[in-house]
Design a protein around this motif. Structure first.
Motif, PDB file in Angstrom:
ATOM      1  N   LEU A 186       0.843  -1.187   0.000  1.00 52.77           N
ATOM      2  CA  LEU A 186       0.000   0.000   0.000  1.00 52.77           C
ATOM      3  C   LEU A 186       0.877   1.236   0.000  1.00 52.77           C
ATOM      4  O   LEU A 186       1.795   1.360   0.815  1.00 52.77           O
ATOM      5  CB  LEU A 186      -0.912   0.012   1.227  1.00 52.77           C
ATOM      6  N   SER A 187       0.602   2.157  -0.920  1.00 53.80           N
ATOM      7  CA  SER A 187       1.315   3.423  -1.001  1.00 53.80           C
ATOM      8  C   SER A 187       0.299   4.548  -0.993  1.00 53.80           C
ATOM      9  O   SER A 187      -0.760   4.444  -1.621  1.00 53.80           O
ATOM     10  CB  SER A 187       2.147   3.486  -2.285  1.00 53.80           C
ATOM     11  N   THR A 188       0.596   5.630  -0.275  1.00 50.99           N
ATOM     12  CA  THR A 188      -0.253   6.812  -0.285  1.00 50.99           C
ATOM     13  C   THR A 188       0.568   7.996  -0.774  1.00 50.99           C
ATOM     14  O   THR A 188       1.793   7.920  -0.885  1.00 50.99           O
ATOM     15  CB  THR A 188      -0.818   7.118   1.112  1.00 50.99           C
ATOM     16  N   ALA A 189      -0.105   9.102  -1.035  1.00 46.93           N
ATOM     17  CA  ALA A 189       0.601  10.271  -1.544  1.00 46.93           C
ATOM     18  C   ALA A 189       1.608  10.809  -0.543  1.00 46.93           C
ATOM     19  O   ALA A 189       2.596  11.442  -0.925  1.00 46.93           O
ATOM     20  CB  ALA A 189      -0.402  11.361  -1.916  1.00 46.93           C
ATOM     21  N   LYS A 190       1.402  10.535   0.752  1.00 54.51           N
ATOM     22  CA  LYS A 190       2.256  11.115   1.777  1.00 54.51           C
ATOM     23  C   LYS A 190       3.092  10.075   2.524  1.00 54.51           C
ATOM     24  O   LYS A 190       3.744  10.407   3.506  1.00 54.51           O
ATOM     25  CB  LYS A 190       1.401  11.910   2.774  1.00 54.51           C
ATOM     26  N   ALA A 191       3.077   8.829   2.057  1.00 53.01           N
ATOM     27  CA  ALA A 191       3.872   7.784   2.718  1.00 53.01           C
ATOM     28  C   ALA A 191       4.334   6.771   1.683  1.00 53.01           C
ATOM     29  O   ALA A 191       3.559   6.370   0.811  1.00 53.01           O
ATOM     30  CB  ALA A 191       3.053   7.094   3.808  1.00 53.01           C
ATOM     31  N   PRO A 192       5.610   6.330   1.763  1.00 53.53           N
ATOM     32  CA  PRO A 192       6.122   5.346   0.810  1.00 53.53           C
ATOM     33  C   PRO A 192       5.366   4.023   0.904  1.00 53.53           C
ATOM     34  O   PRO A 192       4.673   3.746   1.894  1.00 53.53           O
ATOM     35  CB  PRO A 192       7.582   5.162   1.241  1.00 53.53           C
ATOM     36  N   GLY A 193       5.514   3.207  -0.113  1.00 50.82           N
ATOM     37  CA  GLY A 193       4.871   1.907  -0.116  1.00 50.82           C
ATOM     38  C   GLY A 193       5.390   1.028   1.004  1.00 50.82           C
ATOM     39  O   GLY A 193       6.588   1.002   1.289  1.00 50.82           O
ATOM     40  N   ASP A 194       4.482   0.303   1.647  1.00 46.09           N
ATOM     41  CA  ASP A 194       4.845  -0.631   2.708  1.00 46.09           C
ATOM     42  C   ASP A 194       4.002  -1.883   2.595  1.00 46.09           C
ATOM     43  O   ASP A 194       3.001  -1.929   1.867  1.00 46.09           O
ATOM     44  CB  ASP A 194       4.682   0.016   4.087  1.00 46.09           C
ATOM     45  N   ALA A 195       4.410  -2.928   3.354  1.00 46.52           N
ATOM     46  CA  ALA A 195       3.736  -4.219   3.331  1.00 46.52           C
ATOM     47  C   ALA A 195       2.701  -4.293   4.447  1.00 46.52           C
ATOM     48  O   ALA A 195       2.975  -3.924   5.594  1.00 46.52           O
ATOM     49  CB  ALA A 195       4.754  -5.350   3.478  1.00 46.52           C
ATOM     50  N   PHE A 196       1.523  -4.788   4.093  1.00 48.48           N
ATOM     51  CA  PHE A 196       0.408  -4.911   5.034  1.00 48.48           C
ATOM     52  C   PHE A 196      -0.226  -6.293   4.908  1.00 48.48           C
ATOM     53  O   PHE A 196      -0.106  -6.951   3.873  1.00 48.48           O
ATOM     54  CB  PHE A 196      -0.667  -3.861   4.749  1.00 48.48           C
ATOM     55  N   THR A 197      -0.940  -6.705   5.964  1.00 45.48           N
ATOM     56  CA  THR A 197      -1.812  -7.874   5.892  1.00 45.48           C
ATOM     57  C   THR A 197      -3.180  -7.492   6.431  1.00 45.48           C
ATOM     58  O   THR A 197      -3.320  -6.549   7.213  1.00 45.48           O
ATOM     59  CB  THR A 197      -1.266  -9.074   6.685  1.00 45.48           C
ATOM     60  N   PHE A 198      -4.173  -8.245   5.993  1.00 40.19           N
ATOM     61  CA  PHE A 198      -5.545  -8.026   6.459  1.00 40.19           C
ATOM     62  C   PHE A 198      -6.133  -9.362   6.848  1.00 40.19           C
ATOM     63  O   PHE A 198      -6.108 -10.319   6.068  1.00 40.19           O
ATOM     64  CB  PHE A 198      -6.393  -7.380   5.363  1.00 40.19           C
ATOM     65  N   ASP A 199      -6.652  -9.451   8.079  1.00 40.24           N
ATOM     66  CA  ASP A 199      -7.261 -10.671   8.597  1.00 40.24           C
ATOM     67  C   ASP A 199      -8.755 -10.653   8.301  1.00 40.24           C
ATOM     68  O   ASP A 199      -9.464  -9.732   8.716  1.00 40.24           O
ATOM     69  CB  ASP A 199      -7.013 -10.792  10.097  1.00 40.24           C
ATOM     70  N   LEU A 200      -9.244 -11.660   7.599  1.00 38.78           N
ATOM     71  CA  LEU A 200     -10.651 -11.672   7.214  1.00 38.78           C
ATOM     72  C   LEU A 200     -11.587 -11.941   8.381  1.00 38.78           C
ATOM     73  O   LEU A 200     -12.744 -11.511   8.360  1.00 38.78           O
ATOM     74  CB  LEU A 200     -10.899 -12.725   6.123  1.00 38.78           C
ATOM     75  N   ASP A 201     -11.115 -12.653   9.404  1.00 34.61           N
ATOM     76  CA  ASP A 201     -11.995 -12.992  10.524  1.00 34.61           C
ATOM     77  C   ASP A 201     -12.265 -11.790  11.419  1.00 34.61           C
ATOM     78  O   ASP A 201     -13.417 -11.486  11.736  1.00 34.61           O
ATOM     79  CB  ASP A 201     -11.398 -14.146  11.333  1.00 34.61           C
ATOM     80  N   ASP A 202     -11.195 -11.083  11.843  1.00 30.87           N
ATOM     81  CA  ASP A 202     -11.406  -9.943  12.738  1.00 30.87           C
ATOM     82  C   ASP A 202     -11.379  -8.604  12.014  1.00 30.87           C
ATOM     83  O   ASP A 202     -11.463  -7.549  12.643  1.00 30.87           O
ATOM     84  CB  ASP A 202     -10.393  -9.961  13.884  1.00 30.87           C
ATOM     85  N   ARG A 203     -11.243  -8.651  10.659  1.00 28.77           N
ATOM     86  CA  ARG A 203     -11.240  -7.436   9.819  1.00 28.77           C
ATOM     87  C   ARG A 203     -10.171  -6.464  10.280  1.00 28.77           C
ATOM     88  O   ARG A 203     -10.349  -5.250  10.274  1.00 28.77           O
ATOM     89  CB  ARG A 203     -12.619  -6.745   9.847  1.00 28.77           C
ATOM     90  N   LYS A 204      -9.021  -6.989  10.657  1.00 32.94           N
ATOM     91  CA  LYS A 204      -7.937  -6.165  11.191  1.00 32.94           C
ATOM     92  C   LYS A 204      -6.847  -5.966  10.149  1.00 32.94           C
ATOM     93  O   LYS A 204      -6.379  -6.915   9.537  1.00 32.94           O
ATOM     94  CB  LYS A 204      -7.347  -6.820  12.450  1.00 32.94           C
TER      95      LYS A 204
END
Length: 681
Positions: free
Chosen positions: A386-404
């Motif tokens: 995920l990259s935003t206009a104000k932050a460099p790209g970084d690695a993320f995970t998303f848990d489908l059970d707790d939507r975290k």
């Protein structure tokens, strides 16, 4: 990197999974050689040349220490792209802590990064082999030549072994579900044939060619039983095909309608009876479908909307899908459940009656761009960048059970204050064929104007500028005080297939007219200085720079052309053979006399006498896409007309610069060029 392009680390990842045809915004740079821009005259200006390592510099001034020191902070911003989940509960990422991007392991969220590969060339596209070993596949080329080689990294020994045949280009690496098979596509120099190869990852010599045909064929998936391959053929940005290849018999069974339809991606369902993919069949925009292979029934699985669905991925257990929607360049990520209804007649086995898709659920993300969606093997998590206009790209995970949502990396920003970063405004300006408008992202300095303007034109042309993080854009805005406009001229993706086709063949210069219309719009804005506008772009964007200079030199202050096309006929004759037919679909077939006459008519090379403003040309000597000859001929022609030209050539780079020292040097030279043409006001 070029502003608002996809993250460079994702390029290697696409070599593993999809076909990347557009220019990825990695550029080059350097400094040294004291001289200055001189006014155009009837005599060719003198050329001062100097070599610095692998860089060849012409007419480029020495960089003052103050410029280099401030640039160093911006150039030391980093990004990290998600690559793969590991069996030990961590992830693999691609990031750079030295000269080039390498593969690192992160064992826990926001914990230390452990570097695993150490090469002088960039490494990417890491994909963990299914199973419990944690061994992974990665790719790298040599000097930017894009003849990628695949390697298996053994976690137990720390050694990497080459799987692919030297001297070939290898892409689309795909593991079987059990990790015992690996399939990919091979291209050879001087040939437009594609070979589909399959091998045991433990035995490189087991490589076997099971399919060979002209055209841009690639591997998309291996069926769960390991008996079939899902193949795709890319014809153009608006047309492609899908087919099933029987590995043992070699029989190819098309699953595409006999229409001009575009497909993207493709995966088998867990039972191997269906495939999931994206298509624009009967629609202006792409959407997700499931095709039942036994009946050829096509079931739409994503809601109707006036934006492209992209990056669809099916969970290994076949109970969920994830996909992203490109809404005006912004990524919206969704998950969707898959349910099944069975009947069980007395004394008989259960029979599947219906597959039911739940309502899409939006993943809560900051406004930005998402890439590299990957399912965890247990189907409970998604990994992505995920990259935003104000932050460099970084690695993320998303848990489908707790939507975290969990952040795994937090990349450095060179000690800069993130509050100083500027977010863009989405604008739409009118163009020559009203009521059509052209979308663009506009960055403005926080101080008062009027500002000089940098128009940054993306490559492709079948690509899209999107508001991800760009240290270069932030430097231009904050340190040079320039407004940056990043247009998505006609021919860009993301706005429907009609818009995508508006610049093809004989309509090529209509996209250049969109830049002329932007110059008209700039002239109406009181905080933008219409007399200090520079065009900037790479690959096809480089052509747009040259074409803008030949059409609007009187309204521009200068241009920076990075690995750009200067003549479509010579480009098509000299680009690598494995991609020539693909580019003919977009740019026109130079073998047709009428088309070649048109290409010569609009060629920047043949109109170089109209370039009266300073030009800066940047090129990699190993570029397989836009060869060095395209840069050399425009440099020589413009100089012969008496116009000032800066030129830099990197002997160890290809289609854009991947090595940090080269990119750092380029930023310095670009800064001096901008300062010179903008002047002191």
């Amino acid at each position: 990197m070029l502003a608002l392009t996809t993250m460079s680390n994702n390029h290697m990842r696409r070599i593993l999974t999809t076909k990347a045809h557009s220019f990825i915004g990695i550029t080059i740079g350097l400094a040294l050689v004291a001289t200055s821009l001189v006014p155009a005259s009837s005599a060719a200006p003198a050329v001062e040349t100097r070599s610095v390592g692998q860089l060849r510099l012409q007419n480029i001034p020495t960089t003052p220490p103050a410029v280099r020191d401030r640039l160093t902070q911006y150039s030391n911003t980093r990004s990290a792209s998600f690559q793969s989940f590991t069996p030990q509960g961590g992830i693999l990422i691609s990031t750079r802590f030295g000269e080039t991007a390498q593969i690192h392991e992160v064992r826990q969220p926001l914990s230390a990064r452990s570097q695993l590969t150490f090469y002088s060339e960039p490494v990417g596209g890491a994909q963990v082999r299914p199973g419990n070993s944690g061994n992974f596949l990665f790719v790298k080329d040599q000097g930017g030549d894009e003849f990628y080689q695949g390697y298996m990294f053994n976690r137990a020994t720390g050694r990497a072994s080459q799987l692919t045949e030297p001297g070939t280009r290898n892409e689309g690496f795909t593991f079987s579900r059990n990790g015992q098979q690996l399939a990919w596509t091979v291209s050879r120099k001087g040939s437009n044939q594609r070979e589909i190869v399959i091998a045991n990852p433990d035995q490189p010599n087991s490589r076997k060619v099971i399919f060979s045909r002209s055209g841009a064929w690639g591997v998309l998936d291996i069926s769960p039983d390991g008996q079939q391959l899902l193949l795709g053929e890319y014809i153009s940005a608006t047309q492609s095909k899908r087919a099933i290849l029987n590995i043992n018999s070699g029989q190819l069974t098309p699953i595409s309608p006999k229409l001009q339809v575009s497909y993207d991606g493709g995966e088998f369902s867990a039972d191997g009876q269906s495939v999931y993919l994206l298509t624009d069949e009967g629609s202006e925009f792409t959407y997700g479908i499931r095709i039942d292979l036994g009946t050829d029934n096509r079931i739409r699985i994503t809601p109707k909307q006036d934006w492209d669905v992209e990056g669809i991925s099916v969970a290994p257990n076949d109970r969920s899908i994830a996909y992203q929607v490109n809404e005006d360049g912004i990524s919206k990520l969704y998950t969707q459940s898959i349910g099944r209804i069975y009947t069980k007649p007395d004394g008989r086995a259960a029979r599947l009656v219906q597959i039911v898709y739940g309502e899409p659920r939006l993943v809560p993300l900051p406004i930005g761009t998402v890439g590299g969606i990957t399912w965890h093997p247990d189907s409970t998590q998604l990994g992505f960048s995920l990259s935003t206009a104000k932050a460099p790209g970084d690695a993320f995970t998303f848990d489908l059970d707790d939507r975290k949502l969990t952040r795994w990396t937090e990349s450095e920003i060179g000690g800069l204050n993130p509050r100083s970063f500027v977010e863009p405004t989405l604008i739409r300006y009118p163009t020559f064929d009203k009521p059509r408008t052209i979308p663009a992202f506009l960055y403005k300095p926080k101080k008062r104007g009027p500002y000089p303007v940098i128009i940054n034109i993306h490559g492709g042309p079948e690509a899209q500028s999107r508001p991800g993080f760009s240290a270069t854009t932030q430097y231009w805005v904050n340190e040079l005080g320039a407004a940056v406009i990043v247009p998505n001229v006609r021919g860009s993706s993301g706005y429907g297939k009609t818009y995508l086709d508006l610049d093809n063949g004989f309509k090529r210069e209509d996209s250049v007219k969109d830049i002329g219309a932007l110059l008209d719009w700039i002239a109406t804005q009181p905080d933008l200085d219409k007399n200090r506008v520079v065009v900037y772009g790479g690959s096809y964007g480089g052509y747009m720079v040259l074409a803008s200079l030949t059409n609007y030199s009187d309204r521009l202050a200068g241009g920076i052309d990075i690995v750009g096309i200067s003549n479509f006929t010579t480009f098509l004759q000299n680009t690598q053979s494995y991609r020539r037919d693909l580019r003919r679909v977009e740019y026109g077939d130079e073998r047709d006399p009428a088309m070649q006459a048109y290409q010569q008519k609009i060629s920047p090379l043949n109109n170089a006498a109209k370039i009266s403003k300073p030009l800066f040309v940047i090129q990699g000597a190993n570029d397989p896409r836009v060869p060095q000859s395209e840069a050399e001929q425009i440099v020589a022609k413009v100089r012969s007309n008496g116009s000032p030209v800066w030129y830099m050539l990197a002997l160890d780079e290809g289609h854009g610069f991947a090595k940090k020292s080269n990119r750092d040097a380029q930023r310095e030279a670009e800064t001096l060029f901008f300062q010179k043409v903008f002047g002191d006001r």
